[in-house]
Structure formats: C-alpha cells, structure tokens
Write an enzyme that holds these catalytic residues in place. Structure first.
Site, short mmCIF file in Angstrom:
data_model
loop_
_atom_site.label_atom_id
_atom_site.label_comp_id
_atom_site.label_asym_id
_atom_site.label_seq_id
_atom_site.Cartn_x
_atom_site.Cartn_y
_atom_site.Cartn_z
N ARG A 168 40.38 46.75 50.13
CA ARG A 168 40.78 45.73 49.15
C ARG A 168 41.28 44.53 49.95
NH1 ARG A 168 44.17 49.29 44.77
NH2 ARG A 168 42.54 49.45 43.18
N LYS B 193 36.91 51.12 42.60
CA LYS B 193 36.64 49.88 43.35
C LYS B 193 35.59 49.02 42.64
CE LYS B 193 36.14 46.77 46.40
NZ LYS B 193 37.11 45.77 46.83
N CYS C 74 32.03 40.28 47.34
CA CYS C 74 32.22 41.51 46.55
C CYS C 74 31.97 41.34 45.06
CB CYS C 74 33.59 42.12 46.78
SG CYS C 74 34.90 40.97 46.83
N TYR D 271 32.06 29.54 49.09
CA TYR D 271 31.97 30.23 47.78
C TYR D 271 33.26 30.13 47.00
CZ TYR D 271 34.65 34.50 48.83
OH TYR D 271 35.65 35.40 49.11
N1 SAJ Z 1 35.98 32.47 40.25
C1 SAJ Z 1 35.79 31.79 39.05
N2 SAJ Z 1 36.76 31.86 38.08
C2 SAJ Z 1 37.90 32.60 38.27
C3 SAJ Z 1 38.07 33.29 39.50
C4 SAJ Z 1 37.10 33.21 40.48
O1 SAJ Z 1 34.78 31.11 38.83
O2 SAJ Z 1 38.75 32.61 37.38
C5 SAJ Z 1 34.92 32.42 41.25
C6 SAJ Z 1 35.37 31.83 42.57
O3 SAJ Z 1 35.15 30.43 42.59
C7 SAJ Z 1 34.46 32.54 43.57
C8 SAJ Z 1 34.24 33.92 42.94
O4 SAJ Z 1 34.55 33.77 41.55
O5 SAJ Z 1 33.21 31.88 43.66
C9 SAJ Z 1 35.08 35.02 43.55
O6 SAJ Z 1 36.38 34.55 43.58
P1 SAJ Z 1 37.63 35.57 43.83
O7 SAJ Z 1 38.88 34.81 43.60
O8 SAJ Z 1 37.41 36.80 43.05
O9 SAJ Z 1 37.58 35.84 45.39
P2 SAJ Z 1 36.97 37.06 46.17
O10 SAJ Z 1 35.50 37.19 46.03
O11 SAJ Z 1 37.49 36.93 47.55
O12 SAJ Z 1 37.61 38.31 45.42
C10 SAJ Z 1 38.44 39.20 46.08
C11 SAJ Z 1 38.31 40.51 45.39
N3 SAJ Z 1 39.12 41.45 46.11
C12 SAJ Z 1 38.53 42.56 46.63
O13 SAJ Z 1 37.36 42.82 46.49
C13 SAJ Z 1 39.43 43.47 47.37
C14 SAJ Z 1 38.80 40.40 43.97
O14 SAJ Z 1 38.72 41.67 43.34
C15 SAJ Z 1 40.22 39.94 43.95
O15 SAJ Z 1 40.65 39.78 42.61
C16 SAJ Z 1 40.29 38.58 44.66
O16 SAJ Z 1 39.80 38.76 46.00
C17 SAJ Z 1 41.75 38.18 44.72
O17 SAJ Z 1 42.09 37.31 43.95
O18 SAJ Z 1 42.47 38.80 45.52
#
Ligand code: SAJ
Length: 424
Positions: free
Chosen positions: A153, A205, A259, A320
């Site tokens: 995570r 997960k 992810c 991203y």
């Molecule tokens: N995004 C949106 N709207 C939102 C949130 C995100 O469009 O409200 C987009 C972001 O711009 C990005 C994508 O989604 O393109 C993913 O964003 P993210 O904030 O989920 O970032 P990640 O991919 O790094 O997600 C990870 C994930 N953690 C793991 O897999 C352990 C996710 O489950 C977590 O919620 C996130 O980190 C976190 O916020 O910690």
C-alpha cells in the site's frame, strides 16, 4: 533474521531499505543488471524525486547485498516478491511474477516464508503461485515452506510515509506463521496489522482501489450531467459533501497511475459468473475523460470559429497526478493519442517531467488556440495568465482539474470551459 527482496521498483527498493533500517540482513535482487550496478554504488536508478529514497539509499546501500539474477545465493527466512503485475488488455499478465516464482522455487530454503507484496488478481496465490512453487521446488506448502500475501500500500511521493504508517492486511497459508509475520510487520509499519487468508488479502487490495476508481467515476459522471444542466459540479460537490459521511470525489481529466486503472481489472478478471458491471463501467467512464477534454476543446473551437485541423494546442501537465513526475498510464497520454490520430498540432509543458520541461510556458502557449490543463501541479500557480494571454493566438482555456478561477480567466478575455463547469 535474513530477507530477500525480488524486484527493485517503487515497492521493492523502499522495502529493501526499510527492512535494513529495522535491522534485517537483506539481499535485494533484480533482473536488470544496470539497475543493480547503479544500486551497488548507491545510485538511485529511478524516482529521484521520491522523498527520502535517495537519502536512505545513500545511508544503507552498503549494508544491502544487491544481486542480479545471474549471481548465486542461498534464499532466506523471508522471501519478498515485489514484481510488477501489469495487464495485457484487461486481463492479468502474470509473466513477470511467474518468472520470479520460478526463481524463488529454484533457491528455496526449508521453512522459508514467501511473501507476495505485488498486487495480484484474487485466486492467483491459490491457483497459480502455490502449485508452481510446489512443483518446481518439490516442497510442500505448510510443511516445507509457507506463503503470505501482503499487498503493498504505497503511493508515489509518499512511499516511506505510507510504508511506515499505513495498516497492512496479510493473508497467510497457515496461522503458525502469524507470530513471525506480526513481529516483522510491526517493525515495518506503525499501522494496524490484520491477518486473514491469502485470497481475502488479494480481494481487499483490488477492492480498495476499485472502490476509489468507482468513486472517481461517479464524480466524473456527475460532472457530465452538470455540464448538460449548466450548473457547476464543484459547487454541487461542495454542497453534497457538507452532508456527514458524504465524500464525493473530484471529477477530472482522467485516472492514471500504477494501481487505480489496473486493480479493478485484476478483480474483475477473477470473478467469472457475476459480471462486475459497475466496476467495469467505472473504468470506461474514467478512461473516456481525456476524450471528453477533446470534446470540450472542439466545442470551444466551434464557438470561436476555429478550424481544429489548423489549430495549435498547448497542454499543461503530463504526469498522471499533481506534483509528481510519474507518468504511468497518464491521462494526457490518452489525449495525445487522440490528437496524434487526428493530426492535430500540440505542445506539452510539464515542469516535473524532464521531456516536457525544457521550454518555457510562454514558448509552449505561443500562437496556441487553446490552453488545456490536464494536471493540477502546484507549479502552475506561478503561471502569469495575463502574460500568456498576450502570446496565444486564440484565448481559450480548457480546465481539466478545476484549477483556474473562472472569473479571473474570463476577465483576461479567455473562453473558459472546465470538466463539469461549461459556459452557460
Ligand atoms: N483522481 C481523480 N479524482 C480523485 C482522485 C484521483 O481524478 O478524486 C485521479 C488522479 O488525478 C490520478 C488517479 O486518479 O490520475 C489516481 O490518483 P490517486 O490519488 O488515487 O493516486 P495513486 O494512483 O497514487 O493511488 C494510490 C493508491 N494507493 C495504493 O494503491 C496503495 C490509492 O488506493 C490511494 O487512495 C492513493 O494512492 C492515496 O491517496 O493514497
């Protein structure tokens, strides 16, 4: 205690460092010889902007035994598998993890615990990993070796913060290994450690990230509805989220990363009888957002009498997610594919992505007919829109992340159109 870590990427390298930090003797393995050569010298081969990673690598690299696959060694008490698990279309591509499993089974030590930290589709441990380990090593699960599934995570730019604080779910092949794993993971993270079976751990997960993807898709769908109803989705979201326990996510220009776009497919690939319609539809909604950005741009051009075939576009942001240089599955890449297929000219500016940081914002937007913001980098707060308004050919601004102040932008003469907030 001795541990091996196989696969030194965003998950494996920080884990190898963290295990060393807590006093474990670590052998860190990767198939990429040049990566191992760099690591042996304490040089970070990737994610140079990841907080603490360079500092910790410099501090601990001498204590870690970095090896490539050609170098021989005896496996250890704990064998962590932190290999990338990509998709092939919308189904898991298990090639890489199977290579790692074959590798583990050729060096397996009696009573070792193999810990799968890679995110895998539910039932992968039961149907693929265990049979492969037993067949290749001749060993028997829960007799000669044990298995745990402890999906990582972590989030880029927050890796060590999350690795040392987030709760962990650990699926085990036998409860006899719980005490050993509990004492190990309690040193890795301050978060709660929950034990369950390994299929449940695989499901948790992939469900947690599917949950996020569906919530983002909901926000995106409401944004499209608000465009039709000519209301501002951000005002709607603020008011909806005033109700306790309501957490409408942020609509935007798409969903990227290592992810979120992948895990819903891992989950859905394992559920054969009941089609996960909501989860699969959410993926389509999110993947279609870059196409919607193109649609908003086209509409603005029609309104301003611009021939899109002759237009120049300036795109702000390629990574991203905001404030990161990570470009994996970037929504901007999907937009670039659309523009390239339609032979529409564009330039990209992203101060955090080396390839798109060499020109100034003025150079990128000069003579453009639309500025398209795809990523909400803090650095873009420093943009002088007044100055940019003087060098563009047509003042159109498409806002994919509700980044700009509509009133201020319109005062500069721009036609402003945003996801979920279009001109009346
Ligand atoms: N995004 C949106 N709207 C939102 C949130 C995100 O469009 O409200 C987009 C972001 O711009 C990005 C994508 O989604 O393109 C993913 O964003 P993210 O904030 O989920 O970032 P990640 O991919 O790094 O997600 C990870 C994930 N953690 C793991 O897999 C352990 C996710 O489950 C977590 O919620 C996130 O980190 C976190 O916020 O910690």
């Amino acid at each position: 205690m001795r541990a091996s870590v196989i696969g030194l990427g965003y998950v494996g390298l920080p884990l190898a460092i963290r295990l060393t930090q807590i006093g474990i003797n670590v052998t860190a393995i990767d198939k990429n010889v040049s990566k191992i050569t760099q690591l042996k010298k304490g040089i970070l081969p990737f994610a140079q902007d990841e907080p603490y990673l360079q500092t910790y690598l410099k501090k601990y690299f001498m204590e870690i035994k970095f090896l490539d696959l050609t170098e021989n060694y005896e496996f250890t008490d704990f064998v962590f598998v932190t290999i990338d698990t990509p998709l092939k279309g919308s189904i898991p591509d298990n090639r890489y993890i199977l290579n790692a499993i074959d590798y583990v089974s050729n060096h397996q030590k009696k009573n070792s615990i193999v810990i799968i930290e890679s995110t895998v589709a539910p039932k992968t441990a039961e149907n693929i990993i265990i049979p492969r380990l037993e067949k290749n090593s001749g060993m028997k699960l829960n007799k000669d070796f044990f298995l745990a599934v402890a999906p990582e995570r972590i989030r880029p730019k927050h890796i060590f913060a999350q690795l040392t604080t987030l709760p962990r779910v650990i699926g085990v092949s036998s409860s006899t290994i719980i005490p050993k794993l509990k004492s190990l993971y309690e040193k890795i993270t301050a978060g709660q450690i929950d034990f369950t079976d390994f299929t449940t751990a695989e499901v948790v997960k992939t469900v947690e990230n599917s949950f996020r993807d569906v919530n983002i898709a909901f926000a995106n769908e409401i944004a499209l509805a608000c465009e039709e109803l000519k209301v501002n989705v951000w005002e709607v979201r603020d008011l909806v989220n005033k109700i306790p326990f309501h957490d409408m996510h942020k609509p935007g220009s798409g969903v990227g990363g290592h992810c979120i776009p992948k895990d819903p497919w891992l989950l859905s690939s394992s559920v054969k009888k009941h089609k996960l319609n909501l989860i699969r539809t959410a993926r389509t909604i999110n993947d279609d957002m870059p196409k919607h950005i193109f649609l908003l741009t086209k509409r603005a051009f029609t309104k301003n009498g611009i021939n899109i075939k002759k237009a120049n576009l300036a795109i702000l942001g390629y990574s991203y997610v905001e404030n990161s240089d990570d470009t994996r599955s970037s929504p901007t890449n999907s937009l670039v594919r659309i523009l390239t297929n339609k032979k529409i000219k564009f330039r990209i500016y992203d101060p955090l992505v080396k390839k798109y940081a060499d020109q100034t914002p003025e150079e990128v937007v000069k003579n453009s007919d639309a500025i398209i913001l795809m990523v909400a980098h803090n650095d873009f707060r420093k943009l002088d829109l007044k100055k940019l308004s003087k060098v563009v050919r047509t003042k159109i601004l498409i806002d994919g992340r509700n980044f700009f102040d509509k009133k201020k932008v319109e005062k500069l003469g721009f036609t402003y159109s945003a996801v979920g907030n279009v001109p009346k």
